[in-house]
Design a protein around this motif. Structure first.
Motif, mmCIF file in Angstrom:
data_model
loop_
_atom_site.group_PDB
_atom_site.id
_atom_site.type_symbol
_atom_site.label_atom_id
_atom_site.label_comp_id
_atom_site.label_asym_id
_atom_site.label_seq_id
_atom_site.Cartn_x
_atom_site.Cartn_y
_atom_site.Cartn_z
ATOM 1 N N GLU A 292 -2.173 -0.830 -12.370
ATOM 2 C CA GLU A 292 -1.241 -0.067 -12.896
ATOM 3 C C GLU A 292 -0.941 1.216 -12.816
ATOM 4 O O GLU A 292 -0.190 2.254 -13.075
ATOM 5 C CB GLU A 292 -1.452 0.049 -15.171
ATOM 6 C CG GLU A 292 -0.527 0.779 -15.191
ATOM 7 C CD GLU A 292 -0.326 0.405 -16.657
ATOM 8 O OE1 GLU A 292 -1.381 0.726 -17.724
ATOM 9 O OE2 GLU A 292 1.019 -0.209 -17.409
ATOM 10 N N LYS A 293 -1.602 2.123 -12.500
ATOM 11 C CA LYS A 293 -2.375 3.373 -12.753
ATOM 12 C C LYS A 293 -1.757 3.361 -10.832
ATOM 13 O O LYS A 293 -1.468 4.198 -10.307
ATOM 14 C CB LYS A 293 -3.903 3.456 -12.233
ATOM 15 C CG LYS A 293 -4.315 5.273 -11.571
ATOM 16 C CD LYS A 293 -5.752 5.336 -11.894
ATOM 17 C CE LYS A 293 -5.597 7.414 -12.261
ATOM 18 N NZ LYS A 293 -6.693 7.659 -11.774
ATOM 19 N N ASN A 294 -2.036 2.696 -10.206
ATOM 20 C CA ASN A 294 -1.697 2.959 -8.416
ATOM 21 C C ASN A 294 -0.610 2.240 -8.432
ATOM 22 O O ASN A 294 0.405 1.520 -7.112
ATOM 23 C CB ASN A 294 -2.739 1.919 -7.634
ATOM 24 C CG ASN A 294 -3.876 2.737 -7.508
ATOM 25 O OD1 ASN A 294 -4.193 4.054 -6.571
ATOM 26 N ND2 ASN A 294 -4.786 2.395 -8.331
ATOM 27 N N LYS A 295 0.115 1.767 -9.501
ATOM 28 C CA LYS A 295 1.593 1.911 -9.266
ATOM 29 C C LYS A 295 2.369 0.269 -8.253
ATOM 30 O O LYS A 295 3.020 0.107 -7.630
ATOM 31 C CB LYS A 295 2.921 2.768 -8.548
ATOM 32 C CG LYS A 295 2.670 3.856 -9.231
ATOM 33 C CD LYS A 295 3.570 4.885 -8.889
ATOM 34 C CE LYS A 295 3.588 6.075 -9.760
ATOM 35 N NZ LYS A 295 2.361 6.428 -10.258
ATOM 36 N N ILE A 296 0.978 -0.809 -8.619
ATOM 37 C CA ILE A 296 1.383 -2.123 -7.657
ATOM 38 C C ILE A 296 1.897 -2.722 -9.343
ATOM 39 O O ILE A 296 1.417 -3.266 -10.207
ATOM 40 C CB ILE A 296 -0.806 -2.555 -7.313
ATOM 41 C CG1 ILE A 296 -0.188 -1.815 -6.416
ATOM 42 C CG2 ILE A 296 -0.446 -4.298 -7.240
ATOM 43 C CD1 ILE A 296 -2.174 -1.972 -5.651
ATOM 44 N N LEU A 297 2.775 -3.918 -8.529
ATOM 45 C CA LEU A 297 3.747 -4.103 -9.929
ATOM 46 C C LEU A 297 2.987 -5.653 -10.506
ATOM 47 O O LEU A 297 2.509 -6.265 -10.003
ATOM 48 C CB LEU A 297 4.679 -4.792 -9.378
ATOM 49 C CG LEU A 297 6.293 -5.781 -9.925
ATOM 50 C CD1 LEU A 297 6.618 -4.583 -10.636
ATOM 51 C CD2 LEU A 297 7.547 -5.927 -9.481
ATOM 52 N N MET A 298 2.990 -5.788 -11.552
ATOM 53 C CA MET A 298 2.082 -6.960 -12.215
ATOM 54 C C MET A 298 3.273 -7.561 -13.653
ATOM 55 O O MET A 298 3.724 -6.648 -13.486
ATOM 56 C CB MET A 298 0.922 -6.728 -12.485
ATOM 57 C CG MET A 298 -0.242 -6.319 -11.894
ATOM 58 S SD MET A 298 -2.013 -5.632 -12.971
ATOM 59 C CE MET A 298 -2.348 -7.520 -13.120
ATOM 60 N N ASP A 440 -3.617 -13.152 -5.842
ATOM 61 C CA ASP A 440 -2.917 -14.236 -6.502
ATOM 62 C C ASP A 440 -2.009 -13.572 -7.049
ATOM 63 O O ASP A 440 -1.799 -12.600 -7.710
ATOM 64 C CB ASP A 440 -3.391 -15.061 -7.541
ATOM 65 C CG ASP A 440 -4.501 -16.174 -7.766
ATOM 66 O OD1 ASP A 440 -5.120 -16.117 -5.959
ATOM 67 O OD2 ASP A 440 -5.457 -16.490 -8.267
ATOM 68 N N ILE A 441 -0.904 -14.302 -6.164
ATOM 69 C CA ILE A 441 0.837 -14.079 -6.278
ATOM 70 C C ILE A 441 2.081 -14.259 -6.986
ATOM 71 O O ILE A 441 1.882 -15.549 -6.102
ATOM 72 C CB ILE A 441 1.093 -12.965 -5.090
ATOM 73 C CG1 ILE A 441 -0.036 -12.115 -4.341
ATOM 74 C CG2 ILE A 441 2.472 -12.304 -4.537
ATOM 75 C CD1 ILE A 441 -0.106 -11.118 -2.685
ATOM 76 N N LYS A 447 10.500 -10.458 -6.389
ATOM 77 C CA LYS A 447 9.652 -9.165 -6.075
ATOM 78 C C LYS A 447 7.843 -9.710 -6.394
ATOM 79 O O LYS A 447 7.829 -10.156 -7.443
ATOM 80 C CB LYS A 447 10.169 -8.069 -7.495
ATOM 81 C CG LYS A 447 10.866 -7.472 -6.937
ATOM 82 C CD LYS A 447 11.331 -6.270 -8.036
ATOM 83 C CE LYS A 447 12.685 -5.664 -7.404
ATOM 84 N NZ LYS A 447 12.742 -4.608 -9.229
ATOM 85 N N PRO A 448 7.587 -9.692 -5.180
ATOM 86 C CA PRO A 448 6.102 -9.965 -6.043
ATOM 87 C C PRO A 448 5.313 -9.163 -6.639
ATOM 88 O O PRO A 448 5.320 -8.295 -6.559
ATOM 89 C CB PRO A 448 5.429 -9.752 -4.395
ATOM 90 C CG PRO A 448 6.000 -8.940 -3.713
ATOM 91 C CD PRO A 448 7.073 -9.339 -4.136
ATOM 92 N N CYS A 449 3.978 -10.157 -8.084
ATOM 93 C CA CYS A 449 3.946 -9.664 -8.219
ATOM 94 C C CYS A 449 2.162 -10.179 -7.930
ATOM 95 O O CYS A 449 1.870 -11.435 -8.134
ATOM 96 C CB CYS A 449 4.167 -9.762 -9.890
ATOM 97 S SG CYS A 449 5.709 -9.464 -10.243
#
Length: 493
Positions: A292-298, A440-441, A447-449
């Motif tokens: 979340e801090k590094n703005k990676i989509l989850m 794992d995505i 959009k890949p999460c």
């Protein structure tokens, strides 16, 4: 592997035992210089500082021999009276307490430890723990009962000549087991540049690598000049023998695999997974915050806290909808991950999970036919798989009460995977470190999460290796070789 030599003070000390082909007098060892190196078991009685036995262990390390007891252990023994036995974190089992009561004389009892084993089997777990700290061939634990509570009074080194007939038999047995299992001779004539251990658990239901994959790792190692041994949790004391450690058991902070990683690092081994990797990957709370801090989509997620009162399940339902997914922070292989379908089920499962962990992750549910698994090694993509959901289940692995089932896997070349999937996998894993990871995505709304990052991803034959075949194992072992070579060249920098 090196040959074994047993060091003794005098021929009389070995009279009750046989054979004697690998027995050497300490004075002869100290006066002889050999080109080859050995594994040594130092049975000298004179192991006090600067005694003959002390010098034997000291020179053994200087000569490149691997010796027990180590000089570090002998130095620690000089201060044994100053050490607190609380470092063993001892909690005696009922079986141990019953044993002490049975053998006690005047509220005192003694337990001998031979290479981490005891004649009193109830003490074997404690014996192994102490042997991991003090690698002395024979030790004696002295217990004292005060106010109806058994406490450790002292820890003493026992010379072999102090053993009675029964104890001599048990010592010979444990010496034989230790020397054949731990100090075994080479299986092959070929000389290997490096020695490496793979930590496995033969009893694990879902190990990260099956037996066929492990054999392929061993073969790849030999092709690259690496002799690979399989070790288990019983072989903790052996770690300093090796140049590298590859952990192929399911990892956790409170699991013995973490202790193995820590000891490997302390002994300058190349290790995957590192303690940093285990810490960062095995806790989903940490991973969630990091992504979340590094703005990676989850997938959209929220933390639920044990002391959050009153617990507002309606608010969770409003944010995430139903069904939703609840996660225990340190679950693995889909364990500790549950789907809830209604408010009643949500409240019941939250109560149950919050009794185990002070924080639970609630996550929006997205069904997909498969998840991508991208293997990343040293920040580069290594392999790719599609993991399909288990039959009639919403997860890849279905932990049924009676049995475990898993969906099929399909391997791909990296060039066959959508670029945005590879890109997010590399970006996410770079935040963890440079070890071997499985990202794992899920692809949600095109959009890949990131779902999670696995620190010891599954590498099974014939699944994950279906595209690369034996090349998959060779690339991983080659990474170990490169790192071991770097440590050798830059040692002490």
């Amino acid at each position: 592997m090196k040959e074994l030599r047993i060091l003794i003070d005098s021929p009389e000390a070995w009279t009750p035992y046989f054979p004697s082909d690998n027995v050497v007098l300490i004075k002869d060892y100290l006066m002889t210089r050999e080109e080859k190196s050995y594994y040594l078991i130092n049975l000298s009685e004179n192991i006090s500082y600067l005694g003959q036995g002390y010098y034997a262990s000291l020179l053994a390390e200087a000569n490149g021999d691997r010796v027990i007891p180590s000089v570090n252990t002998l130095n620690n023994l000089q201060h044994l009276d100053d050490l607190s036995f609380s470092l063993f974190n001892i909690r005696l089992s009922n079986a141990c307490l019953e044993t002490l009561d049975r053998i006690a004389v005047d509220n005192e009892a003694q337990i001998k430890i031979y290479f981490g084993q005891s004649e009193q089997q109830s003490f074997n777990k404690l014996a192994r723990k102490i042997f991991d700290i003090y690698d002395i061939p024979i030790l004696k634990l002295v217990f004292e009962k005060r106010l109806d509570i058994w406490q450790i009074k002292g820890l003493q080194v026992v010379p072999i000549k102090a053993l009675n007939d029964v104890e001599e038999t048990f010592f010979a047995q444990t010496l034989s087991e230790f020397s054949t299992k731990v100090w075994r001779k080479p299986r092959l004539r070929k000389q290997y540049r490096y020695e490496m251990a793979i930590l496995v658990d033969p009893k694990e239901v879902l190990p990260p690598s099956n037996n066929k994959a492990i054999k392929k790792f061993i073969h790849a190692g030999r092709e690259l000049g690496v002799d690979i041994d399989l070790i288990t949790k019983q072989d903790y004391a052996r770690l300093p023998e090796y140049d590298g450690l590859f952990i192929r058991t399911t990892t956790a902070i409170n699991h013995y695999s973490y202790a193995f990683a820590k000891k490997a690092e302390e002994n300058n081994l190349v290790v995957m997974d590192s303690t940093q990797t285990i810490m960062r990957c095995t806790n989903k709370v940490y991973l969630h915050n990091l992504m979340e801090k590094n703005k990676i989509l989850m997938p959209e997620s929220y933390f639920v806290f044990r002391d959050q009162e009153p617990l507002n399940s309606d608010e969770l339902i409003e944010k995430l909808g139903l069904p939703m997914v609840l996660k225990i922070p340190d679950g693995s292989f889909s364990q500790g991950v549950k789907k809830v379908n209604d408010r009643k089920e949500l409240n019941q499962l939250l109560d149950k999970m919050l009794a185990q962990s002070s924080i639970i992750i609630a996550q929006k549910y997205h069904y997909t036919d498969y998840d991508w698994r991208i293997g990343i090694l040293n920040n580069k993509p290594l392999y790719a798989c599609k993991y399909y959901m288990a039959p009639n289940h919403w997860q890849i692995v279905n932990h049924n009460k009676k049995y475990i089932t898993a969906g099929p896997a399909e391997a791909f070349g990296i060039h066959q995977v959508p670029k945005d999937v590879i890109k997010i996998a590399i970006k996410a894993c770079r935040l963890i470190g440079t070890d071997l990871y499985g990202a794992d995505i899920k692809v949600i709304d095109n959009k890949p999460c990131i779902i999670e990052i696995n620190d010891n991803p599954s590498l099974d034959h014939p699944w994950e290796d279906a595209y690369l075949d034996d090349e998959l194992y060779s690339r991983i072992i080659l990474e170990f070789v490169n790192r071991m070579e770097y440590k050798r060249v830059h040692y002490g920098d």
